[in-house]
Design an enzyme around this catalytic site. Sequence first.
Site, PDB file in Angstrom:
ATOM      1  N   SER A 163       0.813  -1.218   0.000  1.00  0.00           N
ATOM      2  CA  SER A 163       0.000   0.000   0.000  1.00  0.00           C
ATOM      3  C   SER A 163       0.843   1.262   0.000  1.00  0.00           C
ATOM      4  O   SER A 163       1.801   1.395   0.769  1.00  0.00           O
ATOM      5  CB  SER A 163      -0.915   0.032   1.227  1.00  0.00           C
ATOM      6  OG  SER A 163      -1.580   1.281   1.292  1.00  0.00           O
ATOM      7  N   ASP A 172      -5.833  10.093   1.562  1.00  0.00           N
ATOM      8  CA  ASP A 172      -7.194  10.104   1.029  1.00  0.00           C
ATOM      9  C   ASP A 172      -7.852  11.375   1.531  1.00  0.00           C
ATOM     10  O   ASP A 172      -7.855  11.654   2.737  1.00  0.00           O
ATOM     11  CB  ASP A 172      -7.985   8.880   1.517  1.00  0.00           C
ATOM     12  CG  ASP A 172      -7.440   7.577   0.966  1.00  0.00           C
ATOM     13  OD1 ASP A 172      -6.724   7.614  -0.059  1.00  0.00           O
ATOM     14  OD2 ASP A 172      -7.741   6.524   1.562  1.00  0.00           O
ATOM     15  N   GLU A 221      -9.731   6.213  -8.150  1.00  0.00           N
ATOM     16  CA  GLU A 221      -9.853   6.714  -6.772  1.00  0.00           C
ATOM     17  C   GLU A 221      -9.627   8.222  -6.768  1.00  0.00           C
ATOM     18  O   GLU A 221      -8.510   8.696  -6.533  1.00  0.00           O
ATOM     19  CB  GLU A 221      -8.823   6.033  -5.854  1.00  0.00           C
ATOM     20  CG  GLU A 221      -9.088   4.552  -5.637  1.00  0.00           C
ATOM     21  CD  GLU A 221      -8.284   3.971  -4.474  1.00  0.00           C
ATOM     22  OE1 GLU A 221      -7.529   4.716  -3.830  1.00  0.00           O
ATOM     23  OE2 GLU A 221      -8.448   2.767  -4.216  1.00  0.00           O
ATOM     24  N   HIS A 224      -7.683   9.699  -3.684  1.00  0.00           N
ATOM     25  CA  HIS A 224      -6.346   9.258  -3.261  1.00  0.00           C
ATOM     26  C   HIS A 224      -5.253  10.078  -3.953  1.00  0.00           C
ATOM     27  O   HIS A 224      -5.093   9.994  -5.171  1.00  0.00           O
ATOM     28  CB  HIS A 224      -6.177   7.760  -3.571  1.00  0.00           C
ATOM     29  CG  HIS A 224      -4.840   7.190  -3.171  1.00  0.00           C
ATOM     30  ND1 HIS A 224      -4.690   6.247  -2.170  1.00  0.00           N
ATOM     31  CD2 HIS A 224      -3.587   7.423  -3.637  1.00  0.00           C
ATOM     32  CE1 HIS A 224      -3.409   5.926  -2.050  1.00  0.00           C
ATOM     33  NE2 HIS A 224      -2.716   6.634  -2.939  1.00  0.00           N
TER      34      HIS A 224
END
Length: 260
Positions: A163, A172, A221, A224
């Site tokens: 990650s 985020d 996303e 992100h």
Amino acid sequence: MRIKAVAISVVVLALLAGGGTWWRIAHRQSYVSNPVQNSNSTTTPPAKNSDGFNKTKYSLTDPTSLWVVANKQHPLQPVNYVPADLTVPSVPLVSPGADNMQMRVATASAVTQLFAAAKQAGLNLEVVSGYRSYTYQQTVYSRYVTRSGQATADQESARPGYSEHQTGLAVDIGAASGKCALEACFGTTPEGQWLAANAYRYGFILRYPADKVTVTGYEYEPWHFRYVGTDLSSEMHQQDIETLEDFFGVTGGTVYKAAP
Ligand SMILES: [Zn+2]
């Protein structure tokens, strides 16, 4: 009367020309006075044009590097890496006090500038998730697996050790209203659209664009963002290259490579 008209025309033209110059100066100054650009210049030189950009300046594999590429082909080394300079930025947080509100000092500084600029544009942002440790990511990932199975989980969440959140360089971001938090529709909100257009000015890239799923290995996303520093974010913006994989020629994609 004709002389007077000519004189007025000259004045008008002079004003227009002067106005143009003023606009250009103001525009340039607003760029130069970008606080992140300045604060960043102590560790990195000013952004160069595409011809002179040094792609080997920072490591792509050292987890402490601003340019580290973490994806399904490139787990962090070591997989249980913990950043040494985690801190919590003084900005609105969705979960004050939670471990995942931390991020590296450079990320926190840039987030603070980013949020301040958004606020000036009339938009209120909040941190939804920053640093996530290896063990935290284990919990998150297994929750996804339990809910949707491993195949779906792998599209929506990183396996521990893979990650970007574990680097302390990813964050985020959501609207303070909570609208569309961690959902694709965040990209259609004023906050999501402002971030997509302006985050690069503060050293961030939208890491998982809608049209790069096969490159990054992750679904779209719009929340992100990855801190890479303004040198790189500006260069990528200038060259219109969206992903670290494409910019550096690093392998990515949706298939996991086993951790060493
Ligand atoms: Zn994220």
